[in-house]
Design a protein around this motif. Structure first.
Motif, PDB file in Angstrom:
ATOM      1  N   ALA A   1       0.829  -1.204   0.000  1.00  0.00           N
ATOM      2  CA  ALA A   1       0.000   0.000   0.000  1.00  0.00           C
ATOM      3  C   ALA A   1       0.864   1.255   0.000  1.00  0.00           C
ATOM      4  O   ALA A   1       0.558   2.234  -0.691  1.00  0.00           O
ATOM      5  CB  ALA A   1      -0.944  -0.008   1.202  1.00  0.00           C
ATOM      6  N   GLY A   2       1.949   1.226   0.754  1.00  0.00           N
ATOM      7  CA  GLY A   2       2.867   2.355   0.774  1.00  0.00           C
ATOM      8  C   GLY A   2       3.498   2.603  -0.588  1.00  0.00           C
ATOM      9  O   GLY A   2       3.628   3.744  -1.035  1.00  0.00           O
ATOM     10  N   ARG A   3       3.891   1.533  -1.251  1.00  0.00           N
ATOM     11  CA  ARG A   3       4.485   1.663  -2.587  1.00  0.00           C
ATOM     12  C   ARG A   3       3.465   2.215  -3.582  1.00  0.00           C
ATOM     13  O   ARG A   3       3.773   3.093  -4.380  1.00  0.00           O
ATOM     14  CB  ARG A   3       5.000   0.315  -3.092  1.00  0.00           C
ATOM     15  CG  ARG A   3       6.132  -0.285  -2.309  1.00  0.00           C
ATOM     16  CD  ARG A   3       7.481   0.328  -2.705  1.00  0.00           C
ATOM     17  NE  ARG A   3       8.550  -0.280  -1.954  1.00  0.00           N
ATOM     18  CZ  ARG A   3       9.372  -1.198  -2.432  1.00  0.00           C
ATOM     19  NH1 ARG A   3       9.256  -1.626  -3.667  1.00  0.00           N
ATOM     20  NH2 ARG A   3      10.324  -1.692  -1.669  1.00  0.00           N
TER      21      ARG A   3
ATOM     22  N   PHE B   1      -2.370   5.570  -5.718  1.00  0.00           N
ATOM     23  CA  PHE B   1      -3.381   4.585  -5.347  1.00  0.00           C
ATOM     24  C   PHE B   1      -3.652   4.614  -3.851  1.00  0.00           C
ATOM     25  O   PHE B   1      -2.737   4.738  -3.040  1.00  0.00           O
ATOM     26  CB  PHE B   1      -2.945   3.163  -5.733  1.00  0.00           C
ATOM     27  CG  PHE B   1      -3.037   2.875  -7.193  1.00  0.00           C
ATOM     28  CD1 PHE B   1      -4.217   2.408  -7.761  1.00  0.00           C
ATOM     29  CD2 PHE B   1      -1.935   3.058  -8.012  1.00  0.00           C
ATOM     30  CE1 PHE B   1      -4.295   2.140  -9.114  1.00  0.00           C
ATOM     31  CE2 PHE B   1      -1.999   2.792  -9.371  1.00  0.00           C
ATOM     32  CZ  PHE B   1      -3.177   2.333  -9.921  1.00  0.00           C
ATOM     33  N   ASN B   2      -4.922   4.495  -3.503  1.00  0.00           N
ATOM     34  CA  ASN B   2      -5.344   4.300  -2.125  1.00  0.00           C
ATOM     35  C   ASN B   2      -5.772   2.840  -2.017  1.00  0.00           C
ATOM     36  O   ASN B   2      -6.619   2.377  -2.793  1.00  0.00           O
ATOM     37  CB  ASN B   2      -6.517   5.225  -1.784  1.00  0.00           C
ATOM     38  CG  ASN B   2      -7.027   5.015  -0.382  1.00  0.00           C
ATOM     39  OD1 ASN B   2      -6.278   4.658   0.524  1.00  0.00           O
ATOM     40  ND2 ASN B   2      -8.312   5.229  -0.196  1.00  0.00           N
ATOM     41  N   CYS B   3      -5.203   2.102  -1.095  1.00  0.00           N
ATOM     42  CA  CYS B   3      -5.489   0.670  -0.974  1.00  0.00           C
ATOM     43  C   CYS B   3      -6.481   0.412   0.145  1.00  0.00           C
ATOM     44  O   CYS B   3      -6.318   0.905   1.261  1.00  0.00           O
ATOM     45  CB  CYS B   3      -4.195  -0.100  -0.730  1.00  0.00           C
ATOM     46  SG  CYS B   3      -3.092  -0.024  -2.160  1.00  0.00           S
ATOM     47  N   LEU B   4      -7.487  -0.348  -0.182  1.00  0.00           N
ATOM     48  CA  LEU B   4      -8.565  -0.673   0.744  1.00  0.00           C
ATOM     49  C   LEU B   4      -8.571  -2.169   0.986  1.00  0.00           C
ATOM     50  O   LEU B   4      -8.868  -2.961   0.084  1.00  0.00           O
ATOM     51  CB  LEU B   4      -9.918  -0.224   0.171  1.00  0.00           C
ATOM     52  CG  LEU B   4      -9.973   1.237  -0.298  1.00  0.00           C
ATOM     53  CD1 LEU B   4     -11.191   1.482  -1.151  1.00  0.00           C
ATOM     54  CD2 LEU B   4      -9.941   2.156   0.902  1.00  0.00           C
ATOM     55  N   ARG B   5      -8.252  -2.555   2.205  1.00  0.00           N
ATOM     56  CA  ARG B   5      -8.188  -3.970   2.567  1.00  0.00           C
ATOM     57  C   ARG B   5      -9.584  -4.553   2.648  1.00  0.00           C
ATOM     58  O   ARG B   5     -10.507  -3.930   3.186  1.00  0.00           O
ATOM     59  CB  ARG B   5      -7.472  -4.110   3.925  1.00  0.00           C
ATOM     60  CG  ARG B   5      -7.217  -5.512   4.375  1.00  0.00           C
ATOM     61  CD  ARG B   5      -6.107  -6.138   3.536  1.00  0.00           C
ATOM     62  NE  ARG B   5      -5.948  -7.528   3.853  1.00  0.00           N
ATOM     63  CZ  ARG B   5      -4.976  -8.007   4.595  1.00  0.00           C
ATOM     64  NH1 ARG B   5      -4.058  -7.222   5.083  1.00  0.00           N
ATOM     65  NH2 ARG B   5      -4.908  -9.289   4.840  1.00  0.00           N
ATOM     66  N   LEU B   6      -9.761  -5.751   2.127  1.00  0.00           N
ATOM     67  CA  LEU B   6     -11.048  -6.445   2.168  1.00  0.00           C
ATOM     68  C   LEU B   6     -11.009  -7.490   3.271  1.00  0.00           C
ATOM     69  O   LEU B   6      -9.971  -8.105   3.513  1.00  0.00           O
ATOM     70  CB  LEU B   6     -11.338  -7.089   0.816  1.00  0.00           C
ATOM     71  CG  LEU B   6     -11.375  -6.103  -0.358  1.00  0.00           C
ATOM     72  CD1 LEU B   6     -11.412  -6.851  -1.673  1.00  0.00           C
ATOM     73  CD2 LEU B   6     -12.558  -5.164  -0.233  1.00  0.00           C
TER      74      LEU B   6
ATOM     75  N   ALA C   1      -7.098  -1.367  -5.047  1.00  0.00           N
ATOM     76  CA  ALA C   1      -6.221  -0.209  -5.180  1.00  0.00           C
ATOM     77  C   ALA C   1      -6.945   0.777  -6.088  1.00  0.00           C
ATOM     78  O   ALA C   1      -7.127   0.522  -7.275  1.00  0.00           O
ATOM     79  CB  ALA C   1      -4.874  -0.622  -5.764  1.00  0.00           C
ATOM     80  N   VAL C   2      -7.388   1.884  -5.507  1.00  0.00           N
ATOM     81  CA  VAL C   2      -8.192   2.877  -6.216  1.00  0.00           C
ATOM     82  C   VAL C   2      -7.306   4.076  -6.542  1.00  0.00           C
ATOM     83  O   VAL C   2      -6.718   4.676  -5.636  1.00  0.00           O
ATOM     84  CB  VAL C   2      -9.399   3.309  -5.359  1.00  0.00           C
ATOM     85  CG1 VAL C   2     -10.265   4.316  -6.097  1.00  0.00           C
ATOM     86  CG2 VAL C   2     -10.226   2.089  -4.944  1.00  0.00           C
ATOM     87  N   HIS C   3      -7.247   4.441  -7.812  1.00  0.00           N
ATOM     88  CA  HIS C   3      -6.381   5.531  -8.232  1.00  0.00           C
ATOM     89  C   HIS C   3      -7.063   6.875  -8.032  1.00  0.00           C
ATOM     90  O   HIS C   3      -8.288   6.980  -8.101  1.00  0.00           O
ATOM     91  CB  HIS C   3      -5.978   5.362  -9.702  1.00  0.00           C
ATOM     92  CG  HIS C   3      -4.815   6.197 -10.086  1.00  0.00           C
ATOM     93  ND1 HIS C   3      -4.952   7.458 -10.623  1.00  0.00           N
ATOM     94  CD2 HIS C   3      -3.481   5.967  -9.981  1.00  0.00           C
ATOM     95  CE1 HIS C   3      -3.752   7.966 -10.847  1.00  0.00           C
ATOM     96  NE2 HIS C   3      -2.839   7.082 -10.472  1.00  0.00           N
ATOM     97  N   VAL C   4      -6.254   7.911  -7.801  1.00  0.00           N
ATOM     98  CA  VAL C   4      -6.780   9.257  -7.579  1.00  0.00           C
ATOM     99  C   VAL C   4      -7.508   9.813  -8.795  1.00  0.00           C
ATOM    100  O   VAL C   4      -8.294  10.753  -8.660  1.00  0.00           O
ATOM    101  CB  VAL C   4      -5.664  10.246  -7.143  1.00  0.00           C
ATOM    102  CG1 VAL C   4      -5.085   9.863  -5.792  1.00  0.00           C
ATOM    103  CG2 VAL C   4      -4.580  10.364  -8.190  1.00  0.00           C
ATOM    104  N   ASP C   5      -7.278   9.228  -9.977  1.00  0.00           N
ATOM    105  CA  ASP C   5      -7.964   9.716 -11.175  1.00  0.00           C
ATOM    106  C   ASP C   5      -9.451   9.351 -11.177  1.00  0.00           C
ATOM    107  O   ASP C   5     -10.211   9.832 -11.998  1.00  0.00           O
ATOM    108  CB  ASP C   5      -7.285   9.220 -12.454  1.00  0.00           C
ATOM    109  CG  ASP C   5      -7.403   7.716 -12.699  1.00  0.00           C
ATOM    110  OD1 ASP C   5      -8.129   7.006 -11.969  1.00  0.00           O
ATOM    111  OD2 ASP C   5      -6.740   7.226 -13.641  1.00  0.00           O
ATOM    112  N   GLY C   6      -9.851   8.485 -10.246  1.00  0.00           N
ATOM    113  CA  GLY C   6     -11.255   8.091 -10.154  1.00  0.00           C
ATOM    114  C   GLY C   6     -11.674   7.039 -11.159  1.00  0.00           C
ATOM    115  O   GLY C   6     -12.828   6.617 -11.170  1.00  0.00           O
TER     116      GLY C   6
END
Length: 134
Positions: A24-26, A32-37, A48-53
């Motif tokens: 997630a740090g990398r 990318f913002n990483c969301l654990r499931l 991993a959701v990118h800031v571009d939406g």
């Protein structure tokens, strides 16, 4: 006050949490913002959701370079660390290259169980994965 942990002394769940945080740090460096499931959602351990939406990667966290037929056609990325290098690769795209090059051979693991992993990253794989190093 802070003491680094010895990775080898962590249990399996702790290693998975540790690796998630490192990946997630990398990926944060790439927007990318990483969301654990809580559980594997269609094979993904996290999103991993990118800031571009627009870009959303479904990612399976592994301890090493690997493939599994159960991940085919799911649009998954696989991530793992090889030493200090982190890779996030599209499972199906890289699998196609590896199969074309005949890198599984006639292994029982792949032929009968549909999964294959390498305990360390082979030199030939470094070339294939170069574009997926983060």
């Amino acid at each position: 006050m802070f003491t680094r942990v010895d990775y080898s002394k962590l249990n399996a769940r702790q290693k998975e949490n540790y690796n998630f945080q490192k990946v997630a740090g990398r990926l944060a460096d790439y927007g990318f913002n990483c969301l654990r499931l809580n559980d594997d959602w269609h094979g993904a351990d996290f999103l991993a959701v990118h800031v571009d939406g627009n870009a959303v990667l479904r990612v399976q966290l592994k301890g090493r370079f690997s493939f599994d037929t159960k991940y085919r056609d799911r649009g998954l990325h696989i991530t793992f660390f090889a030493n200090e290098d982190c890779y996030v690769y599209p499972h199906d795209d890289v699998l196609a290259v590896v199969e074309k090059r005949g890198r599984f051979g006639e292994t029982i693991s792949w032929a009968e169980r549909g999964s294959y992993t390498w305990p360390s990253l082979p030199a030939w794989a470094v070339e294939i994965l170069a574009q997926y190093r983060v």
